[in-house]
Design a protein around this motif. Structure first.
Motif, PDB file in Angstrom:
ATOM      1  N   ARG A 182     -29.837  37.677 -36.850  1.00  0.00           N
ATOM      2  CA  ARG A 182     -30.084  38.091 -35.940  1.00  0.00           C
ATOM      3  C   ARG A 182     -30.112  38.297 -34.675  1.00  0.00           C
ATOM      4  N   GLU A 183     -29.102  36.743 -34.363  1.00  0.00           N
ATOM      5  CA  GLU A 183     -28.269  36.494 -33.580  1.00  0.00           C
ATOM      6  C   GLU A 183     -27.730  37.039 -32.855  1.00  0.00           C
ATOM      7  N   LEU A 184     -26.777  36.897 -33.929  1.00  0.00           N
ATOM      8  CA  LEU A 184     -25.385  37.811 -33.771  1.00  0.00           C
ATOM      9  C   LEU A 184     -25.446  39.275 -33.437  1.00  0.00           C
ATOM     10  N   ILE A 185     -26.779  39.884 -33.945  1.00  0.00           N
ATOM     11  CA  ILE A 185     -27.028  41.430 -33.375  1.00  0.00           C
ATOM     12  C   ILE A 185     -27.105  40.985 -32.157  1.00  0.00           C
ATOM     13  N   ASP A 186     -28.748  40.029 -31.870  1.00  0.00           N
ATOM     14  CA  ASP A 186     -29.174  40.523 -30.186  1.00  0.00           C
ATOM     15  C   ASP A 186     -27.477  39.902 -29.423  1.00  0.00           C
ATOM     16  N   GLU A 187     -26.741  39.267 -29.919  1.00  0.00           N
ATOM     17  CA  GLU A 187     -25.539  38.806 -28.579  1.00  0.00           C
ATOM     18  C   GLU A 187     -25.233  40.005 -28.847  1.00  0.00           C
ATOM     19  N   THR A 188     -24.574  41.129 -29.953  1.00  0.00           N
ATOM     20  CA  THR A 188     -23.569  42.187 -29.431  1.00  0.00           C
ATOM     21  C   THR A 188     -24.293  43.075 -28.911  1.00  0.00           C
ATOM     22  N   LEU A 189     -25.827  42.940 -29.391  1.00  0.00           N
ATOM     23  CA  LEU A 189     -26.373  44.510 -28.494  1.00  0.00           C
ATOM     24  C   LEU A 189     -26.792  43.857 -26.838  1.00  0.00           C
ATOM     25  N   ASP A 190     -26.089  42.288 -26.324  1.00  0.00           N
ATOM     26  CA  ASP A 190     -26.919  41.957 -25.125  1.00  0.00           C
ATOM     27  C   ASP A 190     -25.146  43.035 -24.460  1.00  0.00           C
ATOM     28  N   GLU A 191     -24.304  42.683 -25.422  1.00  0.00           N
ATOM     29  CA  GLU A 191     -23.063  42.963 -24.269  1.00  0.00           C
ATOM     30  C   GLU A 191     -22.832  44.230 -24.670  1.00  0.00           C
ATOM     31  N   LEU A 192     -23.491  45.275 -25.630  1.00  0.00           N
ATOM     32  CA  LEU A 192     -22.712  46.354 -25.078  1.00  0.00           C
ATOM     33  C   LEU A 192     -23.791  47.042 -23.728  1.00  0.00           C
ATOM     34  N   GLU A 193     -25.243  46.405 -24.000  1.00  0.00           N
ATOM     35  CA  GLU A 193     -25.987  46.530 -22.639  1.00  0.00           C
ATOM     36  C   GLU A 193     -25.646  46.402 -21.299  1.00  0.00           C
ATOM     37  N   GLN A 194     -24.806  45.201 -21.542  1.00  0.00           N
ATOM     38  CA  GLN A 194     -24.045  44.722 -20.259  1.00  0.00           C
ATOM     39  C   GLN A 194     -22.534  45.797 -19.347  1.00  0.00           C
ATOM     40  N   SER A 195     -22.059  45.668 -20.651  1.00  0.00           N
ATOM     41  CA  SER A 195     -21.238  47.653 -20.446  1.00  0.00           C
ATOM     42  C   SER A 195     -20.744  48.381 -20.434  1.00  0.00           C
ATOM     43  N   GLY A 196     -23.255  48.999 -20.566  1.00  0.00           N
ATOM     44  CA  GLY A 196     -22.914  50.818 -20.562  1.00  0.00           C
ATOM     45  C   GLY A 196     -23.167  51.278 -21.630  1.00  0.00           C
ATOM     46  N   ALA A 197     -22.702  50.626 -22.763  1.00  0.00           N
ATOM     47  CA  ALA A 197     -22.240  51.581 -24.298  1.00  0.00           C
ATOM     48  C   ALA A 197     -23.642  51.876 -24.898  1.00  0.00           C
ATOM     49  N   LEU A 198     -24.972  50.713 -24.069  1.00  0.00           N
ATOM     50  CA  LEU A 198     -26.295  50.940 -25.246  1.00  0.00           C
ATOM     51  C   LEU A 198     -26.593  51.113 -23.716  1.00  0.00           C
ATOM     52  N   SER A 199     -27.793  52.016 -23.474  1.00  0.00           N
ATOM     53  CA  SER A 199     -28.492  52.395 -22.664  1.00  0.00           C
ATOM     54  C   SER A 199     -29.697  52.952 -23.165  1.00  0.00           C
ATOM     55  N   GLU A 200     -30.887  52.000 -22.793  1.00  0.00           N
ATOM     56  CA  GLU A 200     -31.798  52.976 -23.532  1.00  0.00           C
ATOM     57  C   GLU A 200     -32.505  53.918 -22.701  1.00  0.00           C
ATOM     58  N   ARG A 201     -32.144  53.912 -21.001  1.00  0.00           N
ATOM     59  CA  ARG A 201     -32.926  55.605 -20.368  1.00  0.00           C
ATOM     60  C   ARG A 201     -31.431  56.480 -20.746  1.00  0.00           C
ATOM     61  N   ARG A 202     -30.459  56.470 -21.107  1.00  0.00           N
ATOM     62  CA  ARG A 202     -29.007  57.641 -21.951  1.00  0.00           C
ATOM     63  C   ARG A 202     -30.298  58.084 -23.303  1.00  0.00           C
ATOM     64  N   PHE A 203     -30.303  57.097 -23.633  1.00  0.00           N
ATOM     65  CA  PHE A 203     -31.122  57.468 -25.192  1.00  0.00           C
ATOM     66  C   PHE A 203     -32.433  58.713 -24.818  1.00  0.00           C
ATOM     67  N   ALA A 204     -33.252  57.654 -23.770  1.00  0.00           N
ATOM     68  CA  ALA A 204     -34.242  57.819 -23.934  1.00  0.00           C
ATOM     69  C   ALA A 204     -34.097  59.838 -22.435  1.00  0.00           C
ATOM     70  N   GLU A 205     -33.306  59.830 -22.222  1.00  0.00           N
ATOM     71  CA  GLU A 205     -32.871  61.268 -21.596  1.00  0.00           C
ATOM     72  C   GLU A 205     -32.354  62.336 -22.330  1.00  0.00           C
TER      73      GLU A 205
END
Length: 152
Positions: free
Chosen positions: A37-60
């Motif tokens: 769980r810790e590794l997943i959260d760290e990875t997703l945090d990094e992807l959000e910071q880089s812009g690869a993962l975006s809740e707003r873009r997903f929702a749109e």
């Protein structure tokens, strides 16, 4: 550990390359691969910071795709909430001028039942239930069902 981190990041990016995902969807999919769980959260945090993962873009993307399929804002909001999207930003997105929900409801009704207005109370109720299931509110349903009644 470094191999796990790289593998987790690669899998997350592979999933995002296919389509946009919410954070919760990625957490679930990565969790099935036995990453911590810790590794997943760290990875997703990094992807959000880089812009690869975006809740707003997903929702749109999600709203556009579902509206194109003839689904209404009530159902879309519910589906996004199940995918972990924060609902506070949804009102702005669902009330965007890009979407004419009454027109989308009319198109969904016409595709299923034909172009003419419903004849009789029972048919009107049946079509209203269909539109309600599709996720339209009562004002949008009324607009879709009264398509031929405004000719006076």
């Amino acid at each position: 550990m470094a191999l796990d981190r790289a593998a987790c990041r690669k899998l997350a990016l592979d999933l995002l390359a296919r389509r946009e995902h919410s954070r919760l969807e990625l957490q679930r999919k990565l969790g099935k691969r036995a990453f911590s769980r810790e590794l997943i959260d760290e990875t997703l945090d990094e992807l959000e910071q880089s812009g690869a993962l975006s809740e707003r873009r997903f929702a749109e993307s999600f709203v556009s795709a579902r509206a194109a399929k003839g689904q209404g804002p009530v159902r879309i909001r519910s589906d996004l909430a199940r995918r972990g999207v924060d609902v506070k930003h949804l009102d702005e997105l669902l009330h965007d001028d890009e979407f004419d929900w009454c027109a989308i409801a009319r198109e969904a009704r016409a595709k299923r039942f034909g172009g003419g207005a419903p004849t009789g109370y029972a048919e009107r109720v049946r079509q209203a239930r269909f539109l309600q299931y599709r996720g339209f509110d009562m004002s949008q349903i009324d607009a879709a069902l009264d398509i031929g009644d405004n000719s006076d």
